[in-house]
Structure formats: structure tokens, C-alpha cells
Design an enzyme around this catalytic site. Structure first.
Site, PDB file in Angstrom:
ATOM      1  N   HIS A  44     -35.892 -11.127  26.867  1.00 53.24           N
ATOM      2  CA  HIS A  44     -35.926  -9.884  27.416  1.00 53.24           C
ATOM      3  C   HIS A  44     -34.900  -8.857  26.457  1.00 53.24           C
ATOM      4  CE1 HIS A  44     -36.696  -6.737  30.347  1.00 53.24           C
ATOM      5  NE2 HIS A  44     -35.398  -6.563  30.297  1.00 53.24           N
ATOM      6  N   LYS A  86     -39.199   6.751  27.177  1.00 50.11           N
ATOM      7  CA  LYS A  86     -39.261   5.339  27.141  1.00 50.11           C
ATOM      8  C   LYS A  86     -39.951   4.815  28.088  1.00 50.11           C
ATOM      9  CE  LYS A  86     -36.746   1.114  26.014  1.00 50.11           C
ATOM     10  NZ  LYS A  86     -35.439   0.739  25.850  1.00 50.11           N
ATOM     11  N   SER A  89     -40.463  -2.343  31.577  1.00 50.16           N
ATOM     12  CA  SER A  89     -40.862  -3.284  32.540  1.00 50.16           C
ATOM     13  C   SER A  89     -39.710  -3.791  33.728  1.00 50.16           C
ATOM     14  CB  SER A  89     -41.630  -4.437  32.151  1.00 50.16           C
ATOM     15  OG  SER A  89     -40.749  -5.366  31.405  1.00 50.16           O
ATOM     16  N   HIS A  90     -40.322  -3.886  34.896  1.00 45.30           N
ATOM     17  CA  HIS A  90     -39.406  -4.616  35.979  1.00 45.30           C
ATOM     18  C   HIS A  90     -40.403  -5.286  36.797  1.00 45.30           C
ATOM     19  CE1 HIS A  90     -35.209  -3.943  37.550  1.00 45.30           C
ATOM     20  NE2 HIS A  90     -35.176  -4.119  36.533  1.00 45.30           N
ATOM     21  N   ARG A 111     -31.601   5.865  33.021  1.00 47.10           N
ATOM     22  CA  ARG A 111     -30.355   5.827  32.344  1.00 47.10           C
ATOM     23  C   ARG A 111     -30.707   5.720  30.754  1.00 47.10           C
ATOM     24  NH1 ARG A 111     -29.379   2.528  36.584  1.00 47.10           N
ATOM     25  NH2 ARG A 111     -29.426   0.517  35.075  1.00 47.10           N
ATOM     26  N   ASP A 112     -31.531   5.239  30.532  1.00 43.69           N
ATOM     27  CA  ASP A 112     -32.183   5.011  29.078  1.00 43.69           C
ATOM     28  C   ASP A 112     -32.168   6.222  28.446  1.00 43.69           C
ATOM     29  OD1 ASP A 112     -31.912   2.441  28.533  1.00 43.69           O
ATOM     30  OD2 ASP A 112     -33.997   1.928  29.231  1.00 43.69           O
ATOM     31  N   SER A 308     -25.566  -5.082  38.449  1.00 43.49           N
ATOM     32  CA  SER A 308     -25.160  -4.069  39.121  1.00 43.49           C
ATOM     33  C   SER A 308     -25.516  -2.844  38.451  1.00 43.49           C
ATOM     34  CB  SER A 308     -23.889  -4.007  39.672  1.00 43.49           C
ATOM     35  OG  SER A 308     -23.319  -4.958  40.434  1.00 43.49           O
ATOM     36  N   SER A 528     -42.578  -7.271  27.449  1.00 44.04           N
ATOM     37  CA  SER A 528     -42.341  -8.355  28.720  1.00 44.04           C
ATOM     38  C   SER A 528     -43.036  -9.668  28.580  1.00 44.04           C
ATOM     39  CB  SER A 528     -42.907  -7.525  29.988  1.00 44.04           C
ATOM     40  OG  SER A 528     -42.595  -8.523  30.932  1.00 44.04           O
TER      41      SER A 528
END
Length: 726
Positions: A44, A86, A89-90, A111-112, A308, A528
Site C-alpha cells: 500500500h 486524486k 481506495s479504502h 486531506r490529500d 487515527s 490496491s
């Protein structure tokens, strides 16, 4: 603690990788150092199986300000405006815990974007689930959609476009890809490269907890029957805190306080600190006693590997600490100087006044393993399907089957859960080929779309890779936008499997060829791997997110018919390609043969000339022809508008089913006023564009000459039927 083979394996490292670590350190690592290597060397974070292939992608162009390698890509849209975007994946977290997995996927991609100095203006998503009848699908679907909506709605960013697809290949490994788009000024882009010595390293945002530890490593391994036990590795999101963090960061970015900034995403404090130091060829010294923790007795191992959410790492210019702290205090966020930059080129970690870990930065970054994995080239399949050998079906019955299927049914029951209009700049929301977002207080806009086509990529990855780039390109064209650049999320199975690695390599080659020919560079993205359970891999699913520019926004263009008695033209040639089609899949459960051929010259010529027609205000509505063929695209235009259409049967026709349901590429349906027909047809002829006059719009009925006649209201009901019975 002695490092055993079992501990190494539990950290997701191969025995030979552990031997490499010992050589780089010239000693055995301690448990903290092993955990850090595990985080930075997993698939990752390190891209160890994909990097040699990713290097082949075209990433440059006049419009590109920043390509891959930063938190997000940046493109120039003129007037000193830049778009930052951008997709990521999650997948694994969302399968284990769908609400938080999807929610934190949205939070991470936001945030990216704002870590680059851009205010987010739009969210998109591409979500893939298993068979709707599978016992897990409904709860996974509900959880993911709620998580996406919950985070985006609370933070106040519109979720404007996306796709939701179903296929049994995702039964045990769903896909959740989130895309964010932001707007910034060209001269106020922020990067993650550390600079200068003895500069303050500052931790800002939420406190660190034990959630998400080993999240990146978990995302770099296949699932098995014990996947439920991995719930502690899923992060927990708080969109209200993220809103505060975003506003605080953007406020600090108004002056010249920040040297570099990086969000704490996958691998948390470890990846953010290593990436900043590596890009700047510097070292970092961190005092872990100072890390704000929300749980008692957290160890250095837990602090460095926690994922976190809603946290950032910032390197500040000298003397700016007090002013910066005042901003974060105002927004009620932690602001703590936890370290400094050094000239050691090492990550040095202190706790209780002792050095508890020390690793050369290059060992974690540039010396991470890179694999040139063996792969198998896919052999072309023969197209052997003969319609005469299949049970005969009426055109109306075949169309109803497609429009009422899970993949083609109306998805407003999903998109209605997302706030699409917050911020007041959404000109066109989901439901058309692309969404349109106005640049605030200006008359220009961007168009955005996400697309995937797993069955084409599984059948023949080279063609599938080309096709999905072209489909995304067409979706931007149809709303009048000039395509500028893409981001991609490459979802594949286990790269140690030679067939899967072949799918990846050939899909990438297809993407490369299409992007080069269309001048459509890749500026950011994500890989991913290990999407599968118990050795069963998902279909190759590259997802393409595209951004295009509308220089002057007069009125939004979409695929909704505008009036009765206007002419309908089909741009592009129809050959009647049915292999891998929606027609065969939905009506006969057949998914054999090759995907339709991609002629990049036709794609470019047809698309660019349609843009010229749109710029001349000669088009009332337009829609690309893709899954489901011509008849499905026309039905969608009728359903969206309430107007019907009468379609002529071509005079030189060998097979009406192939003509109506074939999925040949590089095609568009355009609606034009009858008095503009001569002008439009002349432009098409002058530019060697193949077209057909296929019919006209009308009130109330969707009609195929002498074959089908159905009320548009009934089409609408059919298209909404699946959700009402699910």
C-alpha cells in the site's frame, strides 16, 4: 523482545525482506523498527509490485503543474486557477467495517487535497459490491453509502458524481474508491518536501489513539475466513474535526509559515515523517513523549503505527510557531512541536529521553524492495457467439431486462443520500455523463466523472485499459468539457499470481496508450492489490477519474432530451459488437468473447469535433454510447427528460439486435434542432466524421420503427423497479 519468524510473518514481511532489513541496519531491528519497516515496505505504501509499470504512464503536459509523487495531482485551468485532485481506495477497511471504512476513505482523500493548499469543492466515488442476492451485499451497501454520505455531508463538501456496480466477483471483497477535487491558486500550492535544518516538526489535529494500527499492512494482504477479526485495524472518522482541521490549515496557508505539510494517512506518523524527510534528503528527530494521545500508556510502537484520523504533520519556518499555534488553538485543535529536522538522514525516535528507534531514511524509502514480478500475457479469446443459436428474445423484453437490472437501474436512492448542492457551485449533479462544478464567482467550470469496466478488463486487459480511459474522456466531452487529466485507482487481486500481474501490466499498457494518444495525462492515483479472499481474486478493476474544463459556462449540457421534434444523430460507426455486452450478460448470463475494439484515432476525432459543435451552440443534448448499446443510451435520454423518440430502422441492416445492443466504441448520440441539421452535417462531413440520422424526439413514447413502442412513463417505472423490490 526477540524477533521471531512468527513476528516477522505477522508484520506482513517475507523472510528475504527481513534479511534485507538486517543488512540495511547492520543489526537486528527492535519491535518498533520492525513495525515501521512493515508499514513502509507494504504494498500500500511502497508500490513494490507496481512501480516499474507505473513509470510507463504519461504524466506530463502543458496543463500539468504537479504529477504523481505528491499528495495529489495539480493541473492548470487558466487565470491563475489550479485544480487539485486524486482518487484512492479504502476497500479492505470498508469490507470489514463498511460505515467507518467508507467514511475514513472520504476523510483521507479530502486531506490529500487540502494539504496541497486547495479548498475541496467536490467528492466522487466508485463503489462495487457483490451479487445483490449475496447475504452480505445489502448491509455492506447500506453501510458504505451511509459512510460516504455521513462524512461528506457533515464536512460540507458536495458529493456530485460516481458509480455503483454489482458483480459476484466482489462478493468477498468490495471496492470503495473515493475521489476529491479542490481549487487553489497556482502560486499557493503546498508540497511535502522537507527543507532546512533544525526546523520545527509540528503535530496538528486530533489526538492519537489505538485505532487503525497496521491498517496499511492489512490493506496489503488477502482476506481469509478470519477477516472479521481485523476490525481493530479500521480507522474511526470524525468529519466535524476534519472540518476544523481543514479550516485551520487553509488559514495558516495564507502566509509563508509552512515549509512542508503532509497528512497522516496510511501508516500514520510513520509514513508522513518518512515521506517528508525522504523527499527533502533530510533526517527527522521526533520526541514521542510529546505526541498528543487520547488513550493511556500508549507505546512508541502504537504512536508510530496508529492511523487515527484528522491529523497532519507540518514543518514550519523559524519563529512561526507562536502564530501558528494561535490559529490551531482558535479551532480547538492540538498543536505540538514534536521534533526537528536534522542532517543525519535518519528517522530518530526518542521516548523517555532514550533513543528507542533509529533507521536510515533511505532504508525506508528508496531502498524499499521493488519487484519485477513474472506475469502471463492474456491470449485473445475467439468471438464464437452466434445469435441464431440463442433463444429468441423480443427487443422490448431485452431492453426491460437491462433497464431493470441492478447495474442499469436508477441510482437516485443512493445519490439522494448525498448533499450535492452544498457550497452552491454544483451546476450539474450526478445522473448525467459528468457532473459540473462552477469555479466560485466565475463563469467557467470543471466537469468530473469516474468510470470502470471490469468485464472488459477481465476479458482482454489491454483493450479494457484503453476502453475505460476513452469512456471517461467521452463522458467529459458530452457535457462540453475539454478533458485535461486523469487520476486512477487500480484495483487488482494478488500480484504474486502471474495471471493477476499480467492483468495489471496489460491494463496499464492500455491506459498508457489511450492517455498518450488523447493527451490525457495521469497526474495522481493509487494501487490496491490483494483484493480477494481465500485465493479467489476480483476482476481487474481500474477506475478512472477525469477532470475537464468548460471555459465559458452558458448553460449546462447533459443527456436529457430538450424538446420534441428535434433531430437525433449517431456519431461513430456501429458494427454490432455483442461479446462482453450487457445484452448477453443480462438476458443470457453469457460473458464470453472479446471486448469491442478501440480505435483511438476515431475516439479523438469524433470527440474533438463534437466539442466544436458544442462550442458553436449547435447541440441540445448529447450522450455517449457504452454499456447496453444504442437503445439503452436512447432510453436513458428519454427517462431523464420525459420526452420520447422515434428511431428509424437502418436501410442496410443485417441484424437489428446487434445494431441496437452492440457496444461499439467512439459513439455519441446528439440532439439538434431540425433547422441546424444541414449546418451540423456539413461540419461532420468536412471533418470525415461518420454519422447517421437515426430519428427524432417526440412526446410520450419511445419507439423503434415497427418493432417497439413504449410509454416513457413506463420506461421510468421499469428503470426504478429494481430498488423497489430489493
Amino acid at each position: 523482545m526477540k524477533i521471531t519468524d512468527q513476528i516477522v510473518d505477522k508484520h506482513g514481511l517475507k523472510p528475504e525482506e527481513y534479511q534485507s532489513i538486517k543488512k540495511l541496519l547492520k543489526r537486528e531491528p527492535n519491535l518498533l523498527e520492525l513495525g515501521i519497516f512493515s508499514a513502509m515496505w507494504n504494498e500500500h505504501c511502497s508500490y513494490k509490485s507496481s512501480r516499474i509499470h507505473l513509470k510507463k504512464l504519461p504524466t506530463k503536459g502543458k496543463q500539468v503543474i504537479q504529477g504523481p509523487g505528491e499528495n495529489a495531482g495539480v493541473i492548470d485551468i487558466g487565470d491563475d486557477d489550479a485544480i487539485v485532485f486524486k482518487i484512492e481506495s479504502h476497500n479492505h477497511p470498508s469490507y470489514i467495517e463498511p460505515y467507518q471504512g467508507a467514511a475514513t476513505g472520504v476523510g483521507g482523500i479530502l486531506r490529500d487535497v487540502f494539504t496541497m493548499g486547495a479548498r475541496p469543492i467536490a467528492l466522487l466515488n466508485s463503489i462495487h459490491f457483490g451479487d445483490p442476492k449475496h447475504p452480505k451485499t445489502k448491509s455492506l451497501l447500506n453501510g458504505v453509502v451511509s459512510g460516504i454520505g455521513g462524512y461528506g455531508n457533515c464536512i460540507g463538501i458536495p458529493t456530485v458524481a460516481g458509480e455503483t456496480k454489482f458483480n459476484e466477483t466482489y462478493n468477498e471483497n468490495i471496492l470503495v474508491n473515493a475521489m476529491a477535487v479542490g481549487h487553489a491558486k497556482k502560486n499557493k500550492i503546498f508540497y511535502s518536501k522537507a527543507k532546512g535544518l533544525n526546523k520545527s516538526v509540528v503535530y496538528v489535529g486530533s489526538k492519537t489513539g489505538r485505532d487503525g494500527i497496521h491498517g496499511a499492512s492489512m490493506a496489503s494482504a488477502e482476506f481469509d475466513e478470519n477477516s472479521e477479526e481485523k476490525k481493530p485495524t479500521v480507522q474511526v472518522g470524525d468529519p466535524f474535526t476534519e472540518k476544523l482541521l481543514m479550516e485551520a490549515c487553509l488559514e495558516l496557508m495564507k502566509d509563508n509559515s509552512i515549509i512542508s505539510i503532509q497528512d497522516m494517512g496510511a501508516a500514520g506518523l510513520t509514513s508522513s515523517s518518512v515521506e517528508m524527510a525522504s523527499k527533502g534528503s533530510l533526517g527527522l528527530e521526533l520526541e514521542l513523549d510529546k505526541v498528543p494521545c487520547r488513550e493511556d500508556n500508549m507505546t512508541p510502537y502504537e504512536m508510530m503505527l496508529s492511523e487515527s484520523q484528522e491529523r497532519m504533520l507540518i514543518i514550519l519556518e523559524d519563529g512561526k510557531e507562536k502564530k501558528a499555534k494561535k490559529i490551531f488553538d482558535k479551532w480547538d485543535l492540538d498543536f505540538v512541536v514534536i521534533g526537528k529536522t536534522t542532517n543525519t538522514n535518519k528517522l530518530s525516535l526518542k521516548f523517555n529521553n532514550k533513543v528507542v528507534g533509529e533507521i536510515p531514511i533511505e532504508a525506508l524509502a528508496s531502498k524499499a524492495p521493488i519487484y519485477s514480478r513474472k506475469w502471463i500475457k492474456k491470449k485473445p479469446r475467439k468471438n464464437t457467439i452466434e445469435l441464431k443459436n440463442l433463444k429468441k428474445i423480443k427487443i422490448e423484453d431485452a431492453l426491460i431486462k437491462i433497464l431493470s437490472s441492478p447495474n442499469h437501474s436508477n441510482k437516485t436512492w443512493i445519490t439522494n443520500q448525498y448533499d450535492q448542492m452544498v457550497m452552491c457551485d454544483t451546476v450539474q449533479r450526478s445522473g448525467s455523463d459528468a457532473a459540473i462544478i462552477r469555479i466560485h464567482n466565475k463563469d467557467k467550470a470543471i466537469a468530473v466523472s469516474v468510470d470502470s469496466s471490469a468485464n472488459y478488463c477481465k476479458s482482454y486487459p489491454l483493450t479494457g485499459g484503453k476502453q475505460i480511459v476513452c469512456e471517461n474522456w467521452r463522458n467529459l466531452i458530452t457535457v462540453g468539457a475539454k478533458p485535461l487529466a486523469i487520476t486512477n485507482c487500480l484495483n487488482f487481486g494478488n500480484p504474486e499470481n502471474q495471471e493477476v500481474m499480467g492483468e495489471f501490466a496489460e491494463c496499464l499498457e492500455g491506459i498508457k496508450q489511450a492517455c498518450e494518444f488523447l493527451n490525457y495525462p495521469v497526474v495522481s492515483g493509487n494501487v490496491s492489490f490483494y483484493n480477494g479472499t481465500n485465493k479467489k481474486n476480483i476482476y481487474p478493476t481500474p477506475v478512472i477519474g477525469g477532470v475537464g474544463l468548460i471555459k465559458k459556462l452558458s448553460k449546462p449540457l447533459n443527456h436529457s432530451f430538450k424538446e420534441a421534434n428535434s433531430s437525433l444523430l449517431l456519431i461513430g460507426k456501429t458494427f454490432g459488437h455483442l461479446e462482453q455486452s450487457c445484452f448477453l450478460k443480462e438476458n443470457y448470463s453469457i460473458d464470453e468473447g472479446m471486448p469491442p475494439e478501440i480505435n483511438l484515432l476515431n475516439e479523438k476525432n469524433n470527440g474533438e469535433n463534437l466539442l466544436k459543435l458544442i462550442d458553436k451552440n449547435l447541440i441540445l443534448s448529447s450522450h455517449d454510447v457504452s454499456s447496453g448499446g444504442l437503445i439503452t443510451a436512447l432510453s436513458e435520454m428519454s427517462i431523464a427528460s420525459g420526452y420520447g423518440a422515434k428511431i428509424f430502422k437502418p436501410k442496410k441492416l443485417t441484424n437489428l439486435i446487434k445494431y441496437l445492443f452492440g457496444e461499439d466504441q467512439a459513439r455519441y448520440i446528439i440532439e439538434i434542432k431540425k433547422n441546424n441539421s444541414t449546418k451540423v452535417e456539413k461540419i461532420l462531413k468536412d471533418n470525415d466524421i461518420y454519422y447517421e440520422n437515426i430519428g427524432y424526439t417526440q412526446r410520450n413514447f419511445f419507439e423503434i420503427e415497427s418493432e417497439l413502442k413504449i410509454n416513457v412513463k413506463d420506461l421510468f417505472k421499469i428503470n426504478n423497479e429494481w430498488y423497489n423490490t430489493y
